[in-house]
Design a protein around this motif. Structure first.
Motif, PDB file in Angstrom:
ATOM      1  N   VAL A  71       0.855  -1.176   0.000  1.00 19.34           N
ATOM      2  CA  VAL A  71       0.000   0.000   0.000  1.00 19.34           C
ATOM      3  C   VAL A  71       0.901   1.238   0.000  1.00 19.34           C
ATOM      4  CG1 VAL A  71      -1.726   1.285   1.322  1.00 19.34           C
ATOM      5  CG2 VAL A  71      -1.804  -1.199   1.282  1.00 19.34           C
ATOM      6  N   ILE A  72       0.483   2.253  -0.756  1.00 21.66           N
ATOM      7  CA  ILE A  72       1.221   3.516  -0.766  1.00 21.66           C
ATOM      8  C   ILE A  72       0.252   4.661  -0.498  1.00 21.66           C
ATOM      9  CG2 ILE A  72       3.108   2.793  -2.266  1.00 21.66           C
ATOM     10  CD1 ILE A  72       1.625   4.107  -4.589  1.00 21.66           C
ATOM     11  N   SER A  73       0.798   5.743   0.030  1.00 21.11           N
ATOM     12  CA  SER A  73      -0.017   6.927   0.281  1.00 21.11           C
ATOM     13  C   SER A  73       0.794   8.173  -0.026  1.00 21.11           C
ATOM     14  CB  SER A  73      -0.503   6.957   1.738  1.00 21.11           C
ATOM     15  OG  SER A  73       0.591   7.045   2.636  1.00 21.11           O
ATOM     16  N   GLY A  74       0.090   9.201  -0.486  1.00 20.29           N
ATOM     17  CA  GLY A  74       0.687  10.509  -0.686  1.00 20.29           C
ATOM     18  C   GLY A  74       0.135  11.431   0.380  1.00 20.29           C
ATOM     19  N   SER A  75       0.901  12.452   0.733  1.00 20.67           N
ATOM     20  CA  SER A  75       0.510  13.234   1.900  1.00 20.67           C
ATOM     21  C   SER A  75       0.749  14.731   1.720  1.00 20.67           C
ATOM     22  CB  SER A  75       1.299  12.746   3.111  1.00 20.67           C
ATOM     23  OG  SER A  75       1.002  13.508   4.251  1.00 20.67           O
ATOM     24  N   TYR A  76       0.048  15.467   2.560  1.00 20.54           N
ATOM     25  CA  TYR A  76       0.215  16.915   2.646  1.00 20.54           C
ATOM     26  C   TYR A  76       1.626  17.283   3.112  1.00 20.54           C
ATOM     27  CZ  TYR A  76      -1.001  21.752   3.719  1.00 20.54           C
ATOM     28  OH  TYR A  76      -1.053  23.121   3.761  1.00 20.54           O
ATOM     29  N   ASP A  77       2.313  16.355   3.776  1.00 19.50           N
ATOM     30  CA  ASP A  77       3.675  16.634   4.245  1.00 19.50           C
ATOM     31  C   ASP A  77       4.726  16.466   3.139  1.00 19.50           C
ATOM     32  OD1 ASP A  77       4.097  13.888   3.999  1.00 19.50           O
ATOM     33  OD2 ASP A  77       4.438  13.554   6.140  1.00 19.50           O
ATOM     34  N   ARG A  78       4.271  16.302   1.885  1.00 19.93           N
ATOM     35  CA  ARG A  78       5.127  16.218   0.695  1.00 19.93           C
ATOM     36  C   ARG A  78       5.846  14.889   0.552  1.00 19.93           C
ATOM     37  NH1 ARG A  78       6.655  21.136   3.155  1.00 19.93           N
ATOM     38  NH2 ARG A  78       8.669  20.204   3.527  1.00 19.93           N
ATOM     39  N   THR A  79       5.404  13.856   1.255  1.00 24.19           N
ATOM     40  CA  THR A  79       6.053  12.546   1.175  1.00 24.19           C
ATOM     41  C   THR A  79       5.124  11.511   0.568  1.00 24.19           C
ATOM     42  OG1 THR A  79       5.308  11.788   3.354  1.00 24.19           O
ATOM     43  CG2 THR A  79       7.413  13.019   3.265  1.00 24.19           C
ATOM     44  N   VAL A  80       5.753  10.427   0.127  1.00 26.04           N
ATOM     45  CA  VAL A  80       5.059   9.201  -0.273  1.00 26.04           C
ATOM     46  C   VAL A  80       5.481   8.147   0.731  1.00 26.04           C
ATOM     47  CG1 VAL A  80       4.803   7.461  -2.079  1.00 26.04           C
ATOM     48  CG2 VAL A  80       5.137   9.868  -2.709  1.00 26.04           C
ATOM     49  N   ARG A  81       4.522   7.416   1.251  1.00 22.14           N
ATOM     50  CA  ARG A  81       4.844   6.369   2.220  1.00 22.14           C
ATOM     51  C   ARG A  81       4.442   5.012   1.671  1.00 22.14           C
ATOM     52  NH1 ARG A  81       6.079   8.584   7.459  1.00 22.14           N
ATOM     53  NH2 ARG A  81       5.824  10.849   7.317  1.00 22.14           N
ATOM     54  N   VAL A  82       5.330   4.040   1.887  1.00 23.92           N
ATOM     55  CA  VAL A  82       5.073   2.652   1.499  1.00 23.92           C
ATOM     56  C   VAL A  82       4.785   1.878   2.773  1.00 23.92           C
ATOM     57  CG1 VAL A  82       5.998   0.615   0.331  1.00 23.92           C
ATOM     58  CG2 VAL A  82       6.654   2.917  -0.458  1.00 23.92           C
ATOM     59  N   TRP A  83       3.653   1.171   2.795  1.00 23.81           N
ATOM     60  CA  TRP A  83       3.171   0.479   3.993  1.00 23.81           C
ATOM     61  C   TRP A  83       3.122  -1.023   3.761  1.00 23.81           C
ATOM     62  CZ3 TRP A  83       2.144   3.841   7.982  1.00 23.81           C
ATOM     63  CH2 TRP A  83       1.958   5.175   7.650  1.00 23.81           C
ATOM     64  N   ALA A  84       3.429  -1.793   4.806  1.00 22.67           N
ATOM     65  CA  ALA A  84       3.298  -3.252   4.765  1.00 22.67           C
ATOM     66  C   ALA A  84       1.827  -3.605   5.009  1.00 22.67           C
ATOM     67  CB  ALA A  84       4.177  -3.890   5.840  1.00 22.67           C
ATOM     68  N   CYS A  85       1.265  -4.382   4.109  1.00 18.22           N
ATOM     69  CA  CYS A  85      -0.157  -4.748   4.230  1.00 18.22           C
ATOM     70  C   CYS A  85      -0.425  -5.612   5.455  1.00 18.22           C
ATOM     71  CB  CYS A  85      -0.610  -5.496   2.986  1.00 18.22           C
ATOM     72  SG  CYS A  85      -0.702  -4.457   1.532  1.00 18.22           S
ATOM     73  N   ASN A  86       0.462  -6.532   5.752  1.00 13.12           N
ATOM     74  CA  ASN A  86       0.203  -7.480   6.840  1.00 13.12           C
ATOM     75  C   ASN A  86       0.325  -6.856   8.225  1.00 13.12           C
ATOM     76  OD1 ASN A  86       2.939  -7.187   6.509  1.00 13.12           O
ATOM     77  ND2 ASN A  86       3.424  -9.356   6.740  1.00 13.12           N
ATOM     78  N   SER A  87       1.254  -5.920   8.397  1.00 19.08           N
ATOM     79  CA  SER A  87       1.466  -5.345   9.728  1.00 19.08           C
ATOM     80  C   SER A  87       0.955  -3.903   9.863  1.00 19.08           C
ATOM     81  CB  SER A  87       2.954  -5.354  10.081  1.00 19.08           C
ATOM     82  OG  SER A  87       3.653  -4.457   9.231  1.00 19.08           O
ATOM     83  N   GLY A  88       0.814  -3.219   8.730  1.00 14.17           N
ATOM     84  CA  GLY A  88       0.438  -1.813   8.777  1.00 14.17           C
ATOM     85  C   GLY A  88       1.606  -0.882   9.069  1.00 14.17           C
ATOM     86  N   ASP A  89       2.819  -1.457   9.140  1.00 11.78           N
ATOM     87  CA  ASP A  89       4.007  -0.645   9.414  1.00 11.78           C
ATOM     88  C   ASP A  89       4.430   0.142   8.181  1.00 11.78           C
ATOM     89  OD1 ASP A  89       4.148  -1.680  11.974  1.00 11.78           O
ATOM     90  OD2 ASP A  89       5.547  -3.273  11.416  1.00 11.78           O
ATOM     91  N   CYS A  90       4.980   1.331   8.411  1.00 13.83           N
ATOM     92  CA  CYS A  90       5.559   2.122   7.337  1.00 13.83           C
ATOM     93  C   CYS A  90       6.924   1.531   7.003  1.00 13.83           C
ATOM     94  CB  CYS A  90       5.688   3.583   7.753  1.00 13.83           C
ATOM     95  SG  CYS A  90       6.368   4.635   6.458  1.00 13.83           S
ATOM     96  N   ILE A  91       7.083   1.093   5.769  1.00 12.36           N
ATOM     97  CA  ILE A  91       8.326   0.460   5.323  1.00 12.36           C
ATOM     98  C   ILE A  91       9.353   1.508   4.902  1.00 12.36           C
ATOM     99  CG2 ILE A  91       9.353  -1.075   3.604  1.00 12.36           C
ATOM    100  CD1 ILE A  91       6.588  -2.422   3.419  1.00 12.36           C
ATOM    101  N   SER A  92       8.865   2.537   4.183  1.00 18.21           N
ATOM    102  CA  SER A  92       9.780   3.588   3.745  1.00 18.21           C
ATOM    103  C   SER A  92       9.018   4.878   3.496  1.00 18.21           C
ATOM    104  CB  SER A  92      10.557   3.163   2.486  1.00 18.21           C
ATOM    105  OG  SER A  92       9.687   2.911   1.411  1.00 18.21           O
ATOM    106  N   VAL A  93       9.784   5.972   3.578  1.00 14.48           N
ATOM    107  CA  VAL A  93       9.249   7.304   3.304  1.00 14.48           C
ATOM    108  C   VAL A  93      10.050   7.861   2.134  1.00 14.48           C
ATOM    109  CG1 VAL A  93       8.852   9.621   4.207  1.00 14.48           C
ATOM    110  CG2 VAL A  93       8.647   7.633   5.731  1.00 14.48           C
ATOM    111  N   LEU A  94       9.359   8.213   1.054  1.00 16.23           N
ATOM    112  CA  LEU A  94       9.998   8.731  -0.145  1.00 16.23           C
ATOM    113  C   LEU A  94       9.871  10.249  -0.144  1.00 16.23           C
ATOM    114  CD1 LEU A  94       8.466   6.151  -2.660  1.00 16.23           C
ATOM    115  CD2 LEU A  94      10.436   5.878  -1.146  1.00 16.23           C
ATOM    116  N   GLU A  95      11.004  10.925  -0.123  1.00 15.23           N
ATOM    117  CA  GLU A  95      11.021  12.376  -0.019  1.00 15.23           C
ATOM    118  C   GLU A  95      11.650  12.986  -1.264  1.00 15.23           C
ATOM    119  OE1 GLU A  95      11.420  13.460   4.556  1.00 15.23           O
ATOM    120  OE2 GLU A  95      13.128  12.245   3.846  1.00 15.23           O
TER     121      GLU A  95
END
Length: 177
Positions: free
Chosen positions: A1-25
């Motif tokens: 799962v990925i998300s884009g944000s108002y904080d100007r980042t893209v976040r990659v999330w693990a589906c099974n745990s819900g943990d943020c795997i990486s932040v793309l800046e």
């Protein structure tokens, strides 16, 4: 799962745990649009840029410049990235080189949604239209007009779905196109 944000980042999330795997800046504006495949993340931002990221390393591998206003929608396939913008255009990009290969013009308001399927590109706009374009030539194949702006589009085979600004969902059949 990925998300884009108002904080100007893209976040990659693990589906099974819900943990943020990486932040793309790298964007300097709100990230409004994201898409992914098995190896790649694509993001569109209010900095008018489209970025292509390596999903595993988090490295930005390409910055696609050409829009003159906010990028509101992106989609990716094996060889192509498509973006839609407040500048009223849809741009078709070569995924490997990052070159803009076509600019689709005709919308009279912000392009809010894009989709691809087969040899076509679909765009939806606040100008109250859903347009179907030939991916190779860039020609407009057909147009559906609505009574309110289109906020999102999707395509599956010969069916196009558009969500409008009033909350309604519309289905358009492409059998004759």
């Amino acid at each position: 799962v990925i998300s884009g944000s108002y904080d100007r980042t893209v976040r990659v999330w693990a589906c099974n745990s819900g943990d943020c795997i990486s932040v793309l800046e790298g964007h300097s504006g709100w990230v409004r649009a994201v898409a992914l495949d098995s190896l790649t993340v694509v993001s569109g931002s209010y900095d008018n840029m489209v970025r292509i990221w390596n999903r595993n390393s988090g490295e930005c591998v390409k910055v696609l410049e050409g829009h003159f206003d906010w990028v509101r929608a992106v989609v990716i396939d094996n060889s192509t990235v498509v973006s839609g913008s407040s500048d009223r255009t849809v741009r078709i990009w070569d995924r490997n080189s990052g070159a803009c290969v076509k600019v689709l013009e005709g919308h009279t308001n912000c392009v809010m949604g894009v989709a691809m399927g087969g040899s076509t590109v679909v765009s939806g706009s606040l100008d109250k239209t859903v347009r179907i374009w030939d991916l190779t030539t860039g020609a407009e194949i057909c147009r559906f007009t609505n009574d309110s702006g289109i906020y999102a589009v999707a395509k599956l085979k010969d069916i196009v779905v558009g969500g409008d600004t009033t909350g309604r969902v519309h289905m358009f059949e492409l059998k004759n196109y």
